[in-house]
Write an enzyme that holds these catalytic residues in place. Sequence first.
Site, PDB file in Angstrom:
ATOM      1  N   LYS A 195       2.595   9.787  -6.006  1.00 30.94           N
ATOM      2  CA  LYS A 195       2.511   9.277  -4.638  1.00 30.94           C
ATOM      3  C   LYS A 195       3.916   9.257  -4.046  1.00 30.94           C
ATOM      4  O   LYS A 195       4.898   9.487  -4.756  1.00 30.94           O
ATOM      5  CB  LYS A 195       1.891   7.876  -4.589  1.00 30.94           C
ATOM      6  CG  LYS A 195       2.586   6.877  -5.505  1.00 30.94           C
ATOM      7  CD  LYS A 195       1.882   5.541  -5.486  1.00 30.94           C
ATOM      8  CE  LYS A 195       0.567   5.563  -6.212  1.00 30.94           C
ATOM      9  NZ  LYS A 195      -0.588   5.391  -5.352  1.00 30.94           N
ATOM     10  N   THR A 219      -5.305   6.862  -1.196  1.00 27.95           N
ATOM     11  CA  THR A 219      -6.395   7.814  -1.447  1.00 27.95           C
ATOM     12  C   THR A 219      -6.218   8.489  -2.803  1.00 27.95           C
ATOM     13  O   THR A 219      -7.178   9.024  -3.346  1.00 27.95           O
ATOM     14  CB  THR A 219      -6.482   8.887  -0.348  1.00 27.95           C
ATOM     15  OG1 THR A 219      -5.206   9.515  -0.186  1.00 27.95           O
ATOM     16  CG2 THR A 219      -6.929   8.275   0.971  1.00 27.95           C
ATOM     17  N   HIS A 264      -2.089   2.420   9.734  1.00 27.39           N
ATOM     18  CA  HIS A 264      -1.968   2.804   8.324  1.00 27.39           C
ATOM     19  C   HIS A 264      -0.932   1.990   7.560  1.00 27.39           C
ATOM     20  O   HIS A 264      -0.595   2.356   6.431  1.00 27.39           O
ATOM     21  CB  HIS A 264      -1.595   4.278   8.210  1.00 27.39           C
ATOM     22  CG  HIS A 264      -2.716   5.229   8.468  1.00 27.39           C
ATOM     23  ND1 HIS A 264      -3.673   5.546   7.525  1.00 27.39           N
ATOM     24  CD2 HIS A 264      -3.057   5.922   9.575  1.00 27.39           C
ATOM     25  CE1 HIS A 264      -4.539   6.401   8.038  1.00 27.39           C
ATOM     26  NE2 HIS A 264      -4.189   6.645   9.280  1.00 27.39           N
TER      27      HIS A 264
END
Length: 825
Positions: free
Chosen positions: A558, A666, A367
């Site tokens: 975020k 996302t 990731h």
Amino acid sequence: MNTNQINNQLPTISETEDLKHSILRNLKYGLARDPHTATRRDWWQCLAKATQERLIERMIATQAEHARTKTKRVYYLSLEFLMGRLLGNNIINRGIYESAQASLHELGLDIEDLRREEYDMALGNGGLGRLAACFLDSLATLNLPAIGYGIHYEFGLFKQEFVNGYQVERPDEWLRYGSSWEIVRPEYTQKIEIMGRVENIFDEKGNYRPRWVETQTIVGVPYDIPICGYGGETVNFLRLWESHAEDEFDFSAFNAGGYTEALQRKNLGETISKVLYPNDSTENGKELRLVQQYFFVTCSLRDILRRFEREHGQNWQVFAEHVSIQLNDTHPAIAIAELMRIFHDEHNLGWDESWAITTRTFAYTNHTLLPEALERWSVPLFSKVLPRHLQIIFEINSRFLKEVTQKWPGDSDKLSELSLIQEGPVQMIRMAHLAVVGSFSVNGVAELHTRLLRENLFHSFDQLYPGKINNKTNGVTPRRWILSINRGLSELINEKVGRDWVANLDLLRGLEASADDQDFLHHLSGVKRQNKEYLVKLIKKLCDVEVSPDAIFDVQIKRLHEYKRQHLNLLHILTLYRRLLQNPDYDMHPRVFVFSAKAAPGYIVAKCIIKAINAVAEKINYDPRIQGKLKVVFLPNYRVSLASAIIPAADVSEQISTAGKEASGTGNMKLGLNGAVTMGTLDGANVEILEEVGPENIFIFGLTVQEVDELWARGYNPHDYYNGNEELKAVLDWLGSRSFLPNDPHDTLAPLMHSLLGGGDPFLVLADYAAYVQAQEQLDRAYRDPMKWARMALLNTARLGKFSSDRTISQYAREIWKLNPVRVP
């Protein structure tokens, strides 16, 4: 199964009465309350318990069918599961939303009010954990046999508050009053060993049999959370491990007056599952992190092995045919060494046989492209905490380096590059390398990210193991991120394309036929307006700032990190503010900038960025000279439920990370599906969003990955941009002065200013500033044409069906796990 949705479909009288009866029964016998004394929290709890009853029926049926068929399962190991509130998702997926709504209406209650009573589960931090939660939803929706494994954190990350604009961390006590969704499973308690030493002994046949002795024992108690798929047919579960000491209370010490000593073991045992990501700036913090990761993977592996032995005995040769274990990032990578230890040391399998089984079992998702974010542990720490695993990792490395030598004979640099052990003053174990070597599949999470893994981060691994590195672009569940949070948009979609889109997001393409329908675009804009009006009230409640729904709602939500470049956004805000002050008639559409993010407690620059945004906001929001054209709000304590209020109201989605740094993202998908237009760099999944929506429906700016590399190769000096752009220089000087913190004796913003100038601007904020400002001017002009903007918003929703987690999980199941769906009668 009942698959009704949030729509105009009426529930049956029997469903409504049955659910109402369950709610009232739980109120009376579960809470000892009557309807006259019950609080809204009581009613929420009773609805949750009534829903849980219906989930458990299907969970029992699901697990029975999986056991009967001895099916293959996937086990998803993740240190984070950012579940958020579960009530809305569960009643939608189980198909009882309308029944619940009608039942509560008869009781004089509003279902949306009750949904807001729920505390977010504090089991994650950001995109990693939310992705894991979306994947669990999709696994169940697709009828795939799966179990998630994680940690039952008592406090999670932290609850964020602002004190004078500074982030302050408080405990997130989400479990203070228990959780209605959990089922404790004491019968599946596991014991794990840590610390100790290794005795090098031989068995009666002269075989080397190391023995791990003088260890400390930690107990793992599992808590299960049912995971209901859409339609309610399959209910999988998430199993979370809570740590306890083996001997929690020393009664002898207590009787002798040693009250503190009597609880010492209990406290040490419970510390492991207290918080997510304990601060690792100290040696004690590093040790706790390593123990935490080992605790959860070992409990999980022993649970997996118990289930396998129940169904297949000790026929380990077929283990990988029935078990796939997905490692969500590097945190669970120690599982590879632990499974080797269990097979080799406890079950006396040979090394080669143990390794063959292990490497056919694990798959690894990477990731991050940031080398510093790939976990490494010092050999001395490993020797202390997991001495036997250290031996195993060195043996894995020794055998692996023979492979490397065969591929590149005589190349010592290649050995150094690929070794699981990084040499230096202190040897370090590279956990990402262990994950790559010990897994049969390694995947990135966006096409660009995967290409950069192959070309840069894991280039030599890709040469050594061609085809092992593959792409699985991330996705989000439409049940949570459209149907549950944006009812108005869901109803409009239903009218145009029917109701099946919830389980087949590609059907959103049918909305394109309405892209030039003025009436439909007006309705779409009306839904957005309603969502903005709700957020206006929330902003007033949380920040005490008045904003107008007529403004552009420009959103950046975020995790707070320099590479995500919230400070680039801040420099643009200062640019607009300065233009308005110098020219009160400056032509711009009013704009509200909405931030929400948490910074890691030990990340000084990130916390400095939060303070800077709040300081600038305080100045801008109360400056009468700019006539309300510009507002800035930083909503505290970012979490799933807060994102659920912000995302439907967003006009603009800020996805402005430095090219080559964001793996996927996302939030860009969630915002785009809800009709926000992306302002972004060519980074992560933005590249694929551009491909889907078309260049006319997105605002792309800034350096590409290739241009970033070329700039660093030439030699990047942020002062060149600082001195070469008068407006940039002015806003930076302004920010660095005492204008926004006139009474600050500590030069609070110095770390931020140093990062941008003296520190070399590692994420190229100054290099991308001019292009960013220019792109923002283009966005401002586009927004002034309401029908053009509504069309752009519609086409973002219509064309982003690719980014469903159902599609992602289908690819994992087909291409990695070889996992088939199981229908549950």
